[in-house]
Design a protein around this motif. Sequence first.
Motif, short mmCIF file in Angstrom:
data_model
loop_
_atom_site.label_atom_id
_atom_site.label_comp_id
_atom_site.label_asym_id
_atom_site.label_seq_id
_atom_site.Cartn_x
_atom_site.Cartn_y
_atom_site.Cartn_z
N TYR A 152 0.92 -1.21 0.05
CA TYR A 152 -0.06 0.01 0.04
C TYR A 152 0.96 1.20 -0.09
CZ TYR A 152 -4.32 -2.74 1.08
OH TYR A 152 -5.44 -3.65 1.24
N GLY A 153 1.90 1.31 0.95
CA GLY A 153 2.91 2.54 1.09
C GLY A 153 3.53 2.55 -0.40
N ALA A 154 3.91 1.68 -1.10
CA ALA A 154 4.56 1.80 -2.51
C ALA A 154 3.63 2.53 -3.41
CB ALA A 154 5.13 0.27 -2.81
N ILE A 155 2.23 1.89 -3.50
CA ILE A 155 1.35 2.51 -4.40
C ILE A 155 1.08 4.00 -3.81
CG2 ILE A 155 -1.13 2.37 -5.22
CD1 ILE A 155 -1.11 -0.72 -4.46
N ALA A 156 0.98 4.35 -2.58
CA ALA A 156 0.65 5.80 -2.33
C ALA A 156 1.88 6.69 -2.81
CB ALA A 156 0.44 5.74 -1.06
N GLY A 157 3.16 6.08 -2.52
CA GLY A 157 4.24 6.78 -2.72
C GLY A 157 4.31 7.25 -4.42
N THR A 159 3.37 21.60 -6.21
CA THR A 159 2.40 22.82 -5.79
C THR A 159 1.17 22.57 -5.87
OG1 THR A 159 2.53 23.17 -8.30
CG2 THR A 159 4.28 24.37 -6.92
N VAL A 160 0.70 21.19 -6.01
CA VAL A 160 -0.66 20.64 -6.00
C VAL A 160 -0.69 19.62 -4.52
CG1 VAL A 160 -2.16 19.27 -6.95
CG2 VAL A 160 -0.88 20.86 -8.47
N GLY A 161 -1.75 20.00 -3.80
CA GLY A 161 -2.15 18.93 -2.55
C GLY A 161 -2.93 17.93 -3.13
N ALA A 162 -2.55 16.78 -3.61
CA ALA A 162 -3.31 15.90 -3.74
C ALA A 162 -2.63 14.48 -3.28
CB ALA A 162 -3.59 15.73 -5.46
N ALA A 163 -3.49 13.50 -2.97
CA ALA A 163 -2.86 12.11 -2.62
C ALA A 163 -4.05 11.04 -3.24
CB ALA A 163 -3.01 11.92 -1.03
N VAL A 164 -3.31 9.84 -3.18
CA VAL A 164 -4.43 8.70 -3.72
C VAL A 164 -5.31 8.43 -2.87
CG1 VAL A 164 -3.10 6.91 -2.53
CG2 VAL A 164 -4.23 6.52 -4.82
N GLY A 165 -6.55 8.26 -3.49
CA GLY A 165 -7.71 7.90 -2.58
C GLY A 165 -7.70 6.51 -2.19
N ARG A 166 -8.64 6.13 -1.47
CA ARG A 166 -8.85 4.76 -0.90
C ARG A 166 -9.09 3.78 -2.07
NH1 ARG A 166 -11.28 2.60 4.48
NH2 ARG A 166 -12.07 0.91 4.25
N GLY A 191 -2.88 -5.96 -8.81
CA GLY A 191 -1.68 -6.20 -9.05
C GLY A 191 -1.10 -5.19 -9.85
N THR A 192 -1.63 -4.03 -10.10
CA THR A 192 -1.36 -3.03 -11.19
C THR A 192 -0.71 -1.97 -10.30
OG1 THR A 192 -3.62 -1.84 -10.98
CG2 THR A 192 -3.18 -3.64 -12.81
N GLU A 193 0.02 -1.22 -10.91
CA GLU A 193 0.83 -0.18 -10.14
C GLU A 193 0.18 1.13 -10.48
OE1 GLU A 193 3.28 -3.41 -11.15
OE2 GLU A 193 2.16 -2.00 -12.69
N GLY A 194 0.15 1.77 -9.29
CA GLY A 194 -0.47 3.28 -9.14
C GLY A 194 -1.73 3.25 -9.10
N GLY A 195 -2.57 4.23 -9.87
CA GLY A 195 -3.82 4.41 -9.89
C GLY A 195 -4.15 5.87 -9.51
N ALA A 196 -5.06 6.49 -10.13
CA ALA A 196 -5.45 7.87 -10.04
C ALA A 196 -6.73 7.89 -9.19
CB ALA A 196 -5.69 8.43 -11.42
#
Length: 307
Positions: free
Chosen positions: A271-276, A285-292, A302-307
């Motif tokens: 989970y940490g790796a995906i969020a990082g 300059t943009v405040g954004a983080a991955v959602g649940r 098993g895919t990487e990342g995600g928007a």
Amino acid sequence: MSSAYDVLVLGGSGVDTIVYVPELPLPYADSYMIRPGIETRAGQTGDFVALGLRSLGLRTHHLDMIGDDPSGDLIRAFHRDHGIDFTDVLLPGGTKRAVNLVGPDGRRLSLYDDSRSQESDRLPESTVRALAAASRHAHVSITHPCAHALPLLHEAGVTVSTDLHDWDGENPYHEPFAHGADLVFVSTTALADPPAVMRRVLERGRAEAVVATAGAEGSYLLTRDAEAPLHVPAVTPPGPVVDSNGAGDAYAAGFLFGRLSGEPLERCARYGAIAGAFACTVPATVGAAVGRDALLAAASAGTEGGA
């Protein structure tokens, strides 16, 4: 009785001025023309951990000392805009700030203004006790006032995590945090022998696990009963890497989400790796983080990342 908050974040508020430079290290010159420009925004380590946790659906409260100044107003607005509960205590020296130089490959060089903090700075004990009593877990930034809050958190019975960032494994300033947390994050950047330092933290402190993050090389997880650290691979970011600011904070938030959800430690590191990885695709300059939903979908598929 259920807690009001999943995570109490202590410390780590500040304002950064982001400067995108043509290369790092930056050769000396009389002047540079900078594009896409220079921008000042709220958000240092505690702010971004709180943002990451809130984006993952965890009930989050942030406590820190900031100034009664325009920079402090930016931080208060950051929390208000992102729906993060925030308790601010007056920092007499003014809000902490830094200048971050960001290269084309997303690498960062941070210049921290060390003149804002004083030895006498403290978070009020009554406030720490009340918020700790209402929380399941506390994530502690390695700022001076937070070291004095650690015993209060232990008395409250909450579990504690901390991020030692670029600790060299020797600087005694970090030891109260390294030895006073149940879960310790540290970057491998300045560690000559990461496994040895990780083992020493486990032997001398209360931690059940130490996580060493290594950027594109992934991360390493060591528990008390393991003979050697477990390597957890990095994931491919879901878009171009534009900025590494906040990647470690996002990793910590993703890991804590997994831990507080009862997941095994290896999955927490995933989970940490995906969020990082997601954080590396977001300009500083943009405040954004991955959602649940995106994080869970990426982890499940098993895919990487995600928007």
